[in-house]
Enzyme design. Sequence first.
Site, short mmCIF file in Angstrom:
data_model
loop_
_atom_site.label_atom_id
_atom_site.label_comp_id
_atom_site.label_asym_id
_atom_site.label_seq_id
_atom_site.Cartn_x
_atom_site.Cartn_y
_atom_site.Cartn_z
N CYS A 193 13.62 10.85 6.70
CA CYS A 193 13.62 10.41 8.10
C CYS A 193 15.00 10.49 8.74
O CYS A 193 15.11 10.49 9.96
CB CYS A 193 13.07 8.99 8.20
SG CYS A 193 13.90 7.82 7.11
N GLU A 205 10.17 1.20 10.59
CA GLU A 205 11.13 2.31 10.53
C GLU A 205 10.32 3.57 10.72
O GLU A 205 9.59 4.00 9.84
CB GLU A 205 11.87 2.28 9.20
CG GLU A 205 13.04 3.25 9.16
CD GLU A 205 12.76 4.46 8.27
OE1 GLU A 205 12.61 5.56 8.86
OE2 GLU A 205 12.69 4.30 7.06
N SER A 219 5.40 7.46 10.50
CA SER A 219 5.50 8.14 11.79
C SER A 219 5.41 7.16 12.95
O SER A 219 4.86 6.06 12.83
CB SER A 219 4.39 9.18 11.93
OG SER A 219 3.13 8.54 12.11
N THR A 220 5.95 7.58 14.09
CA THR A 220 5.90 6.75 15.29
C THR A 220 4.46 6.52 15.74
O THR A 220 4.10 5.40 16.13
CB THR A 220 6.71 7.43 16.41
OG1 THR A 220 8.08 7.48 16.03
CG2 THR A 220 6.58 6.63 17.71
N ASN A 221 3.64 7.54 15.69
CA ASN A 221 2.25 7.38 16.14
C ASN A 221 1.50 6.35 15.31
O ASN A 221 0.77 5.51 15.85
CB ASN A 221 1.53 8.73 16.08
CG ASN A 221 1.98 9.68 17.17
OD1 ASN A 221 2.52 9.26 18.19
ND2 ASN A 221 1.76 10.97 16.96
N VAL A 222 1.67 6.39 13.99
CA VAL A 222 1.01 5.39 13.13
C VAL A 222 1.62 4.02 13.37
O VAL A 222 0.91 3.01 13.39
CB VAL A 222 1.10 5.79 11.65
CG1 VAL A 222 0.54 4.70 10.75
CG2 VAL A 222 0.36 7.10 11.41
N GLY A 223 2.92 3.96 13.59
CA GLY A 223 3.57 2.68 13.87
C GLY A 223 3.01 2.01 15.11
O GLY A 223 2.78 0.80 15.13
N GLU A 243 10.23 16.29 15.39
CA GLU A 243 10.82 16.20 14.07
C GLU A 243 10.13 17.19 13.13
O GLU A 243 8.91 17.17 12.98
CB GLU A 243 10.65 14.77 13.52
CG GLU A 243 11.30 14.54 12.17
CD GLU A 243 11.11 13.13 11.67
OE1 GLU A 243 11.95 12.66 10.88
OE2 GLU A 243 10.11 12.48 12.08
N LYS A 251 0.85 -1.18 0.00
CA LYS A 251 0.00 0.00 0.00
C LYS A 251 0.89 1.24 0.00
O LYS A 251 1.42 1.65 1.02
CB LYS A 251 -0.93 0.04 1.22
CG LYS A 251 -2.03 1.09 1.07
CD LYS A 251 -2.42 1.71 2.38
CE LYS A 251 -1.41 2.69 2.90
NZ LYS A 251 -1.18 3.86 1.98
#
Length: 517
Positions: A320, A286, A265-269, A418, A209
């Site tokens: 990143c 990542e 992003s960390t939040n989505v991860g 970031e 995706k």
Amino acid sequence: MIGFRYIRARLSRPGFPSGSYTHPARKMSSQLKDQTLFKEQAFIGGKFVDAASGATFVVTNPATGDKIGSAAEMDVGDLQRAIDTAAAAFKTFRKTSGRARARMIRAWYDLTVANTEDLGRLITLENGKTLAEAKGEVTYAASFMEWFSEEAPRVYGDVIPASNGVNRAFTVKQPVGVCGIITPWNFPAAMITRKVAAAVAAGCTVVVKPDAETPYTALALAELARRAGIPDGVINIVTTSKNLQTVGKELCSSPKIKKISFTGSTNVGKLLMDQASSTLKKCSFELGGNSPFIVFDDVDLDLAVEAAVLSKFRGTGQTCVCANRFFVHAAVYDAFAAKLTAAVAKFRIGNGFDAGVTHGPLIHGRALAKVQDHVDDATAKGATVTIGGAPAAALGANFFEPTVVTGVTQDMKIASEETFGPIAALFKFTTEDEVVELANSVEVGLASYLMTNDVSRVWRIAEGLEFGMVGVNTGAISDAATPFGGVKYSGFGREGSKYGIEEYVTIKSVTIGNIGL
């Protein structure tokens, strides 16, 4: 403050250089040498297909705001069709030899290199980066195909001496299964090949995706994979915009998907990891970064500035591994700031297809708003802008001037968030212990950079930095041969290198008993 010049977009020809632009209402494919590489349908089972509903979404050029074309708005039902196709293909593909897979990936590599110009144009069109940088990305993306074509035949197991003397044991590495691949817009080619080439080399099948901002590069790569002889169903591309959350959730929760690889992003991860937990998938993430760039007083400042420019402003600051926080020793702080400001003054921003342009737009208005917020927050708290610091509205809605900010302190947003944009924020330090503590003060740990000529210091600082990657006296650390990945909230797993293929295999041990003496 030093002034800033930039190249104005050609409003009469907003997408391409003079003499080559066709109005968006006409077929965009006419701008490519190989017109069949421009695809507006998803790719499932070796065929380009519409969404079952017939729905589409619009893709625009971030430099001009013009419509490029449409893409299929796939929903959960379409995704399930892709997953089922990949699962069926896996039954056969997993049995192919590593050497056979190597030849397929190598053919994919050869076709990608041969079509560098067209792929670069697609990247510039949908991402906005300059054509030179876009073609550089294609070369980088292709390097992962070449690398993993060479790794495919070398997925070795081990023979293990058993403890009791009468048994024999060995291990084999087998493909994990169908993999869900979720990629971002900032490297629309390289983020796909870094994952997919490794998965295919291991014998896995994939459902990809791509980001809704940049679907065309992914679809062109799928077409090249088809031409390379990669079997139908091994690589599938599902595009979506408004159904992103439901499609992402299904990709993570489907029991037929055995692994999720995500860059974002960390939040989505965190959300995806939670969704993947119900089926205990293998994951590699990542995620976000906040890279420190440390400049000691013993380094050649011209070299340091050259590395800083490469690290910070590649992709207009939208990578990143971009340096986000520049920690500069007090003894050279003013000199470094002056040299960096002078270097940035030489940039030319504008449409990525125009001659002389060095930096393109940000991807969308939300990205620009965040950059502006970071500049405003810093200046409100006492920082000084030495160059840039404002939108380049004359060029278009998504352009922001490359910016250098001095006098930055820990209470400013850029110290902990970031930016993902063209701001070089300069902090001052005096001791090693102080700068290591400052560098490690964030919750993420992806890339970091160190400029010094002291070999002993290199070891001390590199070992002390809580980051997955450290660049010493260079601003370029990405290479297919080296492992890419982070620690802390920057995720886990490694891509590229000999370790990258390990993310797509499982280890099976086989014990043979009663061998006798």
